[in-house]
Structures are given as C-alpha cells and as structure tokens.
Design an enzyme around this catalytic site. Structure first.
Site, PDB file in Angstrom:
ATOM      1  N   PHE A 119     -40.081-124.265 -33.652  1.00 40.17           N
ATOM      2  CA  PHE A 119     -41.233-123.395 -33.881  1.00 40.17           C
ATOM      3  C   PHE A 119     -40.883-122.001 -33.402  1.00 40.17           C
ATOM      4  CE2 PHE A 119     -45.068-121.065 -32.989  1.00 40.17           C
ATOM      5  CZ  PHE A 119     -45.762-121.265 -34.162  1.00 40.17           C
ATOM      6  N   ASP A 133     -34.948-118.755 -27.991  1.00 37.05           N
ATOM      7  CA  ASP A 133     -36.358-118.398 -28.093  1.00 37.05           C
ATOM      8  C   ASP A 133     -37.057-118.952 -26.857  1.00 37.05           C
ATOM      9  OD1 ASP A 133     -39.064-118.191 -28.552  1.00 37.05           O
ATOM     10  OD2 ASP A 133     -38.963-118.744 -30.677  1.00 37.05           O
ATOM     11  N   LYS A 184     -45.635-114.080 -25.150  1.00 33.79           N
ATOM     12  CA  LYS A 184     -46.678-114.835 -24.452  1.00 33.79           C
ATOM     13  C   LYS A 184     -46.956-114.318 -23.018  1.00 33.79           C
ATOM     14  CE  LYS A 184     -47.055-118.638 -27.532  1.00 33.79           C
ATOM     15  NZ  LYS A 184     -46.056-119.352 -28.293  1.00 33.79           N
TER      16      LYS A 184
HETATM   17  C1  LIG Z   1     -45.739-119.027 -29.740  1.00 29.85           C
HETATM   18  C2  LIG Z   1     -44.318-119.041 -30.117  1.00 29.85           C
HETATM   19  C3  LIG Z   1     -43.792-118.125 -31.047  1.00 29.85           C
HETATM   20  C4  LIG Z   1     -44.649-117.172 -31.831  1.00 29.85           C
HETATM   21  O1  LIG Z   1     -45.361-116.271 -31.034  1.00 29.85           O
HETATM   22  P1  LIG Z   1     -46.645-115.517 -31.644  1.00 29.85           P
HETATM   23  O2  LIG Z   1     -47.031-114.556 -30.563  1.00 29.85           O
HETATM   24  O3  LIG Z   1     -47.686-116.569 -31.901  1.00 29.85           O
HETATM   25  O4  LIG Z   1     -46.195-114.855 -32.895  1.00 29.85           O
HETATM   26  C5  LIG Z   1     -42.434-118.164 -31.292  1.00 29.85           C
HETATM   27  N1  LIG Z   1     -41.625-119.033 -30.667  1.00 29.85           N
HETATM   28  C6  LIG Z   1     -42.090-119.934 -29.776  1.00 29.85           C
HETATM   29  C7  LIG Z   1     -41.144-120.867 -29.104  1.00 29.85           C
HETATM   30  C8  LIG Z   1     -43.456-119.987 -29.485  1.00 29.85           C
HETATM   31  O5  LIG Z   1     -43.929-120.907 -28.639  1.00 29.85           O
END
Ligand SMILES: *Cc1c(COP(=O)(O)O)cnc(C)c1O
Length: 398
Positions: free
Chosen positions: A140, A225, A254
């Site tokens: 994700f 990520d 985040k």
């Molecule tokens: C939440 C998340 C994203 C995307 O972030 P947004 O601020 O919602 O665009 C990308 N990678 C990971 C691992 C995430 O948990």
C-alpha cells in the site's frame, strides 16, 4: 445535532468512498476521543498512525497557532524562515543528507518514483523510457493513478485504468522473487519494511537485509515507504532499523505533522535528490512555513517524550497481553512496537463494532485483521483497561 443527523448529511452529500464506524467525533485529547453525544473512546487507530504524538498535542498545537499568526504560505517561489529548520531537523534526526517536502503520503511516493526514474536515466544510464521500479505484492503506497498501477488489490484498481507501466511486482518477503526481477533497467525497489494496510505483515527475518544487499550489488535504489511504519510506530525511528540497513530513499508522512496538517517528505542523498533541477518538480503547499513549523514541533515531541522507546516497550507489553487471550478465533497476534495485527479466523468488523460499544475505536483491515495502533502516548494503565475490554468482546464472540 445528534449522531444520526450528521450521518444522514454525510450519506446524502458526501461521496461514499469510505465505510466508517458510526461514531461522530467532536473532540480529542491524547489517546481519547469524544463523540457528539459525549461518549469517550480510546483511539486504537490513531488516524492510521498520523497522531503518534496523541491528539491535539499541546506543543504541536502551540507551534501551529504561533505560525498561523505569522505566515502560513509563501509558495516556494520565495523562501521562508521555517523550511530550512525542518530540513536541518530531518537531517539531524535521521542522518539523511537531504529531503524534499510534500503534503500527502501519496505525493511523497510519487516524488520518490520520479526521483528514482530520473536517477535511473541520468545517473545509472538506463535507456529512455525503460526504467523499472520493482514493487511488492499486497503493497500500500497511496491512491494516485500511478500508485494504484502497482497495487495488487483488485478493488484499488477496478475502473481506474489505463495504468502506468514500469512497475514489475515481486512476492513480498520472497528474496528469490526479487532476485529474479532485477535487470539492467531496474532503477529501484520500493517496499514497506512492514506492510501496514496488508495487516501489519512483518517480513521473514533477514529479508530486508538481503534485499538491501541485492540492491547495492545491482546498483538499484532501495526505497523504504515508512509513511506508516516510521516515526516511532514500529518501536524504532524507522522499521528498517530492525534489519540494520540504510535505504537510499525513505518516504515519511502521517505522524510527521502529529495529525495537524498533511506533511510528507522524501529523505535521501545528494546523489539522488540532486537529480531535481529548478522547475523539475514541485507543489504549491509543499514545504510551506505552517507545515514546516508543525513538523519541527512534531519531531521534537517524538524525541522529548521518548515516544519511540515507549512504543517499543509498551508494544511488547500490549502484544503479550493480547497473546494471553484464549479464544478459538484468534489466529495470530503479530507486529512491532505499538503496531499490532490481531488476526482472526473470521470477519473482524463485528469485533470492531462491539469494541466501539465498549469504548475502544479500532478498524479492521483486510476483512479478518484488527489493527491496534494507539497514539504512542498511551499509558500501561490504559493498555490494561483496553485489554480487559478486548478480552471480554473476543470471548463473547467465541
Ligand atoms: C497512508 C500510507 C500512504 C499514503 O499516504 P496518504 O497521506 O494517505 O496519501 C502511503 N504509504 C503507506 C505505507 C501508508 O500507510
């Protein structure tokens, strides 16, 4: 207005791209949220780890308000007196040479993809239009059209094609699958050190270390990520630290703002981020002074309150208590730090609804996993309080 009236408005006038629990939150503080009826809940999702520092943290709030009184947006056409301080703070806290600020996580992922491709062409010498970025199954990374192009979740893609090419998929946790996919046109391997949305999936021991070695050997950038895993959630500053590796690029978001504001960034080296020349890439809001002030304060709270160490210790405590629950429906309790996947052999949604009635807010991910990821400021006593209720709900549904 009552809960049902807010829900009616939302259902009528809002797009239905979410299926929220029917609780309408009005205010929050630390680990606790209060709904419009005055009910209090322990937040075990922490806005998908965006509020690691706790809701409405007073120090971040102070920075937010003070900066809002001065200047909020300059655009990058001019400089501002907050962004340089964020660059320095990110460097000092993470050791990466440079960073590039964006807003949402998905934008930072897009930035990393662009940097990796450009590095592939300009530095590695991949023929134009041929660069590949390897991604993992069940990843994700966000919701843009390019990012869903490399999702393996059918729902995330359905109806959104045509897709961006250039993203071969390998099996997450399987080093041979990665080895087989690397070729001279591979610019990067993009991976979550622990997969959050997939259900807090921790890869096999040594996987990341071996992936890092393979990347180095083949002149391939390793991009981690850490948007959800990073900034303390996993019990380390970054989840990749468990494998003693150093990725070439790290994506954060985040908790970088403690939930006050969308702030994200790509951390990397001069060699990689140096591929961007003025005008190559940008964002109107990226690196604005309000975002920078909030992010500096949010990082400072992580350090001052030792939230990373706290996540490590209390995560083990929480996990131990969950593992002690004897229920025929618990398949596995896994995770790192205060980031716990509570895996059931049945649908998790009814559990989440029952937990809400008991005063705990959490969300199922992928049908049968409940994620317990409270703000890192949670106390041992609050974990005890939660476990009592979790046990009661789980046993009542046995
Ligand atoms: C939440 C998340 C994203 C995307 O972030 P947004 O601020 O919602 O665009 C990308 N990678 C990971 C691992 C995430 O948990």
């Amino acid at each position: 207005m009552k809960t049902q009236e807010y829900i009616a408005l939302e259902e009528q006038y809002g797009a239905h791209n979410y299926h929220p629990l029917d609780v309408v939150i009005q205010k929050a503080e630390g680990v606790w949220v209060t709904d419009v009826e005055g009910n209090r809940f322990l937040d075990c999702l922490a806005a998908y780890s965006a509020v690691n520092q706790g809701h409405c943290h007073p120090a971040i709030r102070k920075a937010f308000i003070e900066q809002a009184d001065k200047v909020t947006l300059t655009s990058r056409a001019f400089r501002n007196d907050q962004l340089p301080l964020l660059y320095k703070a990110l460097h000092d806290m993470t050791g990466f040479e440079m960073s590039l600020p964006m807003n949402s996580g998905a934008e930072a992922v897009e930035t990393a993809v662009k940097a990796a491709r450009k590095w592939g062409y300009k530095v590695k010498g991949i023929p134009e239009g041929k660069a590949e970025i390897i991604c993992a199954t069940d990843n994700f990374h966000g919701r843009t059209t390019t990012i869903v192009s490399f999702s393996t979740d059918a729902q995330y893609r359905d109806g959104f094609g045509p897709f961006t090419p250039g993203f071969p998929i390998v099996k997450y946790g399987d080093i041979n699958s990665l080895k087989a996919a690397i070729n001279p046109n591979t610019a990067a391997f993009l991976v979550e050190p622990i997969q959050g949305e997939a259900g807090i999936v921790v890869p096999p021991e040594g996987y990341l270390k071996e992936a890092a070695r393979l990347c180095k050997e083949n002149n391939v950038l390793l991009i981690c990520d850490e948007i959800q895993a990073g900034l303390g959630r996993s019990g380390k500053m970054f989840a990749f630290e468990y494998d003693n590796i150093r990725p070439d690029m790290v994506i954060i978001g985040k908790a970088l703002s403690g939930g006050f504001y969308p702030v994200s960034a790509v951390l990397s080296s001069k060699e990689v981020l140096g591929v961007f020349k003025p005008g190559d890439h940008g964002s109107t809001f990226g690196g604005n002074p309000l975002a920078a002030a909030v992010a500096c304060a949010a990082l400072k709270v992580l350090k001052d309150e030792k939230l990373i160490e706290r996540s490590f210790e209390l995560g083990n405590y929480f996990m131990g208590k969950l593992r002690a629950i004897k229920s025929k429906h618990i398949a596995e309790v896994r995770g790192r730090g205060l980031w716990i996947g509570f895996v059931l052999d049945t649908k998790a949604r009814p559990y989440c609804e029952r937990l809400m009635k008991e005063g705990i807010l959490c969300k199922e991910t992928h049908e049968n996993v409940i994620r317990f990821a409270p703000p890192l400021v949670i106390t041992k006593e609050e974990i005890d309080w939660a476990c009592e209720r979790i046990e009661r709900v789980v046993l009542s549904l046995d």
